[in-house]
Design a protein around this motif. Structure first.
Motif, short mmCIF file in Angstrom:
data_model
loop_
_atom_site.label_atom_id
_atom_site.label_comp_id
_atom_site.label_asym_id
_atom_site.label_seq_id
_atom_site.Cartn_x
_atom_site.Cartn_y
_atom_site.Cartn_z
N CYS A 10 0.84 -1.17 0.01
CA CYS A 10 -0.05 -0.07 -0.02
C CYS A 10 0.77 1.18 0.25
O CYS A 10 0.41 2.26 -0.35
N SER A 11 2.11 1.08 0.43
CA SER A 11 3.14 2.12 0.22
C SER A 11 3.30 2.81 -1.09
O SER A 11 3.68 3.88 -1.20
N LEU A 12 2.76 2.05 -2.06
CA LEU A 12 2.85 2.32 -3.55
C LEU A 12 1.97 3.78 -3.80
O LEU A 12 2.46 4.40 -4.59
N SER A 13 1.02 3.74 -2.96
CA SER A 13 -0.02 4.92 -3.35
C SER A 13 0.91 6.38 -2.87
O SER A 13 0.76 7.17 -3.81
N PRO A 14 1.29 6.41 -1.65
CA PRO A 14 1.98 7.99 -1.42
C PRO A 14 3.56 7.97 -2.29
O PRO A 14 3.72 9.01 -2.64
N HIS A 15 3.89 6.81 -2.91
CA HIS A 15 5.08 6.78 -3.60
C HIS A 15 4.79 7.55 -5.01
O HIS A 15 5.34 8.39 -5.39
N ILE A 16 3.62 7.10 -5.49
CA ILE A 16 2.95 7.58 -6.77
C ILE A 16 2.51 9.08 -6.50
O ILE A 16 2.90 9.94 -7.13
N THR A 17 2.16 9.30 -5.29
CA THR A 17 1.81 10.74 -4.77
C THR A 17 2.93 11.58 -4.79
O THR A 17 2.89 12.82 -5.49
N LEU A 18 4.20 11.05 -4.28
CA LEU A 18 5.13 12.02 -4.52
C LEU A 18 5.85 12.23 -5.83
O LEU A 18 6.11 13.20 -6.16
N CYS A 19 5.61 10.98 -6.57
CA CYS A 19 6.00 11.29 -7.99
C CYS A 19 5.25 12.44 -8.64
O CYS A 19 5.60 13.36 -9.47
N THR A 193 7.35 5.69 -13.00
CA THR A 193 8.53 6.07 -12.26
C THR A 193 8.53 5.27 -10.91
O THR A 193 9.46 4.70 -10.52
N ALA A 194 7.17 5.22 -10.13
CA ALA A 194 7.21 4.89 -8.85
C ALA A 194 7.37 3.05 -9.10
O ALA A 194 8.25 2.52 -8.30
N MET A 195 6.76 2.56 -9.84
CA MET A 195 6.95 1.00 -10.12
C MET A 195 8.23 0.71 -10.47
O MET A 195 8.88 -0.36 -10.20
N LYS A 196 8.96 1.42 -11.23
CA LYS A 196 10.41 1.17 -11.52
C LYS A 196 11.14 1.35 -10.53
O LYS A 196 11.94 0.45 -10.29
#
Length: 201
Positions: A10-19, A193-196
């Motif tokens: 679930c940390s992918l969500s804020p990671h995407i948001t940061l990007c 970007t986040a997924m990479k």
């Protein structure tokens, strides 16, 4: 800022948001099985609950819980439109969706990752998830994003949770608007970007 994360969680969500926000950040990977950060720290010293995400602010304060973190990040760059203005009715609608995703979808998908989850309960939870997706699918037939015409932090969270479907053999094909939605979100530069960075693609 430092984002404590586990790839694909679930940390992918804020990671995407940061990007999306274009804010500077550092990623710190967390091994949830061991309860350790990649540099060997006890993760519970950062988040006593032991789960991700956690966001360490530049002044050392720690912010917990994904829906709170993504709203904080959105408010750092209001010009990006990642969340409606605080105090507006639309902001409360965004919070409504964040709560729905957190309580009805995140938790619903999450139980399938527990090896102790009984087989005979899976059909019940699969049915409940289907009912929740029946609410979302019609909305996304007539609009690109959950809040309407604008990508927001809600979309980062919904995309993250729905991306777990293949991992638990949950078939999204009965909801073609959701599969198209996933494709739209996945095509965004921020998501790529986040997924990479998490080694997911």
């Amino acid at each position: 800022m430092k984002l404590y994360y586990t790839p694909g969680a679930c940390s992918l969500s804020p990671h995407i948001t940061l990007c999306e926000a274009g804010l500077p950040y550092e990623l710190v990977r967390v091994d949830l099985q061991e309860g350790k950060t990649e540099d060997g720290r006890d993760y519970r010293e950062i988040n006593p609950h032991g789960y991700i995400p956690a966001l360490e602010l530049d002044d050392g304060q720690i912010l917990l819980e994904g829906p709170a973190i993504v709203q904080y990040l959105a408010d750092q760059v209001p010009e990006k439109g990642l969340a409606p203005a605080a105090g507006s009715l639309e902001r409360y609608r965004l919070q409504q969706w964040l709560n729905f995703i957190s309580s009805e979808l995140h938790k619903g998908f999450g139980v399938f990752f527990n090896p102790a989850f009984p087989e005979d309960a899976k059909a019940v939870f699969t049915g409940l998830l289907g009912q929740r997706l029946d609410i979302l699918a019609p909305l996304l037939e007539s609009q690109d994003w959950l809040m309407g015409d604008t990508f927001t932090v809600v979309d980062a969270y919904l995309f993250t949770v729905l991306s777990w479907s293949p991992m638990i053999d949950f078939d999204l094909s009965p909801w073609p608007s959701l599969t198209r939605y996933q494709e739209r979100v996945a095509a965004r530069t921020s998501v790529q970007t986040a997924m990479k960075e998490e080694g997911l693609i």
